[in-house]
Scaffold this motif. Structure first.
Motif, short mmCIF file in Angstrom:
data_model
loop_
_atom_site.label_atom_id
_atom_site.label_comp_id
_atom_site.label_asym_id
_atom_site.label_seq_id
_atom_site.Cartn_x
_atom_site.Cartn_y
_atom_site.Cartn_z
N ASN A 306 0.83 -1.20 0.00
CA ASN A 306 0.00 0.00 0.00
C ASN A 306 0.86 1.26 0.00
N GLY A 307 0.27 2.38 0.35
CA GLY A 307 1.00 3.64 0.32
C GLY A 307 1.41 4.00 -1.10
N ASP A 308 2.49 4.73 -1.24
CA ASP A 308 2.98 5.08 -2.58
C ASP A 308 3.29 3.82 -3.40
N GLY A 309 3.78 2.78 -2.72
CA GLY A 309 4.10 1.54 -3.42
C GLY A 309 2.90 0.90 -4.08
N GLY A 310 1.71 1.23 -3.60
CA GLY A 310 0.50 0.70 -4.19
C GLY A 310 0.23 1.17 -5.60
N LEU A 311 0.96 2.19 -6.06
CA LEU A 311 0.82 2.68 -7.44
C LEU A 311 1.87 2.10 -8.38
N PHE A 312 2.96 1.57 -7.83
CA PHE A 312 4.14 1.27 -8.65
C PHE A 312 3.84 0.33 -9.81
N THR A 313 3.18 -0.78 -9.54
CA THR A 313 2.97 -1.78 -10.58
C THR A 313 1.95 -1.30 -11.61
N GLY A 314 0.98 -0.52 -11.18
CA GLY A 314 0.03 0.04 -12.13
C GLY A 314 0.70 0.96 -13.12
N ILE A 315 1.60 1.80 -12.63
CA ILE A 315 2.33 2.71 -13.52
C ILE A 315 3.18 1.92 -14.50
N LEU A 316 3.88 0.92 -14.00
CA LEU A 316 4.69 0.08 -14.89
C LEU A 316 3.81 -0.59 -15.95
N GLY A 317 2.66 -1.11 -15.52
CA GLY A 317 1.76 -1.77 -16.46
C GLY A 317 1.23 -0.84 -17.53
N ARG A 318 0.93 0.40 -17.15
CA ARG A 318 0.45 1.38 -18.13
C ARG A 318 1.42 1.52 -19.30
N TYR A 319 2.70 1.61 -19.00
CA TYR A 319 3.68 1.87 -20.05
C TYR A 319 4.16 0.59 -20.72
N LEU A 320 4.08 -0.54 -20.03
CA LEU A 320 4.33 -1.81 -20.72
C LEU A 320 3.28 -2.04 -21.80
N ALA A 321 2.05 -1.62 -21.54
CA ALA A 321 1.01 -1.75 -22.56
C ALA A 321 1.35 -0.91 -23.79
N GLN A 322 1.96 0.24 -23.59
CA GLN A 322 2.37 1.06 -24.73
C GLN A 322 3.43 0.34 -25.54
N VAL A 323 4.35 -0.34 -24.87
CA VAL A 323 5.35 -1.14 -25.59
C VAL A 323 4.65 -2.27 -26.36
N ALA A 324 3.69 -2.91 -25.71
CA ALA A 324 2.97 -4.02 -26.35
C ALA A 324 2.24 -3.60 -27.61
N LEU A 325 1.90 -2.33 -27.71
CA LEU A 325 1.12 -1.83 -28.85
C LEU A 325 1.97 -1.06 -29.86
N SER A 326 3.28 -1.03 -29.65
CA SER A 326 4.16 -0.23 -30.50
C SER A 326 4.76 -1.06 -31.64
#
Length: 420
Positions: A306-326
């Protein structure tokens, strides 16, 4: 648990049937993202300091902090990601030709910007360059969304850019990099990566390239294929490298590399080759296997509580999806990025908790598992554990981990839609 797929199994009797299966699967994944977003708004959404027309996410539900602590703790960057998630939902609805839902999500994102300004005492600038970079990115996307939906920009989003781009520039240093805060004693990836992406999108590719080159020289660890945390200044010409690994640091670097290559910005290294190595590092240090049977497992991303760490994997996933679609990277890299996003979202969904928050629990004979109206869904902050293990009865649930799940489900929906 069944093994999820990004493509329907080829057991259909015809191409028409196969297309139908794919479309149905994409619609199911989109509905999951919608459920996650609707729950966040429904359970966490509040007016900012009671001001009409504003929206902010409560830090936790139920809110058990004292009033002094609530006022003293201001999670600016969580709210910036709330804006980004609402924009994701609007784009998803627009792609599905649901203009009513797209407009509703746009209006929520706009209300969040208003809420951030109210809660931040009437301004968008604050003391942390990473915070401001995240909000700059979200506001830029909101302005583009407004152009798409209505043929005009969003004036409030433009005001964010007018305030924050000069503020970000003040964090830049002649020696390279960008400071983390206005104390100007620490330069780090959490500020440099989203700032570089913001400068690319703000038509300043040279500044973006300079930040990425600085990251490459000072914080790229070629042995681990990971960007390190930061550089702490110790005196004239002296500094100490903070060697911590943080998953979310890798995400906006991926996006900035993709977009600066598209913009033709200068780089001292090959963007596509670096992206592949970053994905290698993500798999090695931030990936893990989720076992679904003794003979089969899924590659998923680690989570960080939780805390700030609760965002970390979501942020990584957002941009991995951009790689997946590039189209700018090899198919094998796209597939690996897509698998991490889709399977992480799938496991999260399988471990969700569904309930009816409007159920009259004070009535005799009520089954707490009954759902009469629209179900709310909550997600575990640990992908390896079911929500029944991590969300204890009566204990607060934090906004960050629920935004993270929403981000991952939206990212998965984008990847699945593209494969349909």
């Amino acid at each position: 648990m069944r093994r999820p797929t990004r493509r329907a199994h080829r057991d259909a009797s015809s191409d028409v049937h196969l297309d139908q299966l794919r479309n149905e699967h994409a619609a199911e994944i989109a509905a999951r993202a919608e459920a996650a977003g609707s729950t966040v708004v429904r359970l966490f959404g509040r007016r900012a300091l009671g001001v009409p027309g504003t929206l902010l996410g409560a830090v936790q539900i139920p809110e058990i902090r004292t009033w002094s602590k609530r006022l003293g703790e201001w999670h600016y960057w969580w709210q910036a990601h709330f804006v980004d998630c609402a924009i994701d939902a609007a784009y998803r609805a627009h792609t599905s030709h649901d203009s009513q839902s797209a407009t509703a999500w746009y209006e929520r994102a706009h209300a969040l910007l208003l809420g951030i300004r109210v809660r931040n005492l009437g301004v968008f600038v604050n003391s942390y360059y990473d915070d401001m970079a995240w909000l700059t990115l979200a506001a830029g996307r909101l302005n583009a969304l407004s152009q798409l939906l209505f043929g005009r920009g969003d004036l409030l989003a433009q005001q964010v850019g007018q305030a924050l781009y000069p503020a970000l520039a003040r964090g830049l240093d002649d020696d390279g990099g960008i400071f983390w805060s206005t104390q100007h004693d620490f330069k780090n990836t959490p500020a440099a990566a989203p700032a570089a992406l913001a400068f690319v999108r703000g038509h300043q590719p040279e500044r973006a390239g300079q930040l990425l080159d600085w990251l490459d020289r000072h914080l790229w660890d070629a042995e681990s294929n990971v960007f390190l945390d930061g550089v702490r200044l110790r005196g004239e010409g002296e500094y100490e490298v903070e060697r911590s690994f943080f998953s979310y640091n890798q995400g906006p670097v991926l996006s900035a590399l993709l977009e600066i290559a598209e913009a033709g910005g200068p780089l001292a290294f090959d963007a596509a080759e670096r992206i592949e190595r970053i994905v290698d590092g993500i798999e090695a240090h931030f990936g893990q296997e989720f076992e679904i049977s003794p003979a089969e497992s899924l590659p998923v991303l680690k989570m960080h509580g939780n805390g700030d760490g609760g965002l970390f994997t979501g942020i990584l996933g957002r941009y991995l999806a951009q790689v997946a679609l590039s189209d700018a990277v090899e198919d094998s890299v796209r597939t690996r990025a897509a698998d991490l996003v889709v399977y992480t979202a799938e496991v999260l969904w399988e471990g969700r908790r569904e309930f009816d928050p409007d159920l009259p629990l004070n009535e005799a004979g009520i089954d707490v598992n009954e759902i009469r109206g629209e179900a709310a869904v909550l997600f575990s902050p640990d992908v390896m554990k079911h929500s029944s293990e991590t969300l204890r009865a009566g204990a607060p649930v934090e906004l960050s981990s629920q935004l993270q799940a929403w981000m991952l489900l939206e990212a998965s929906a984008r990847v699945i839609a593209a494969a349909s």
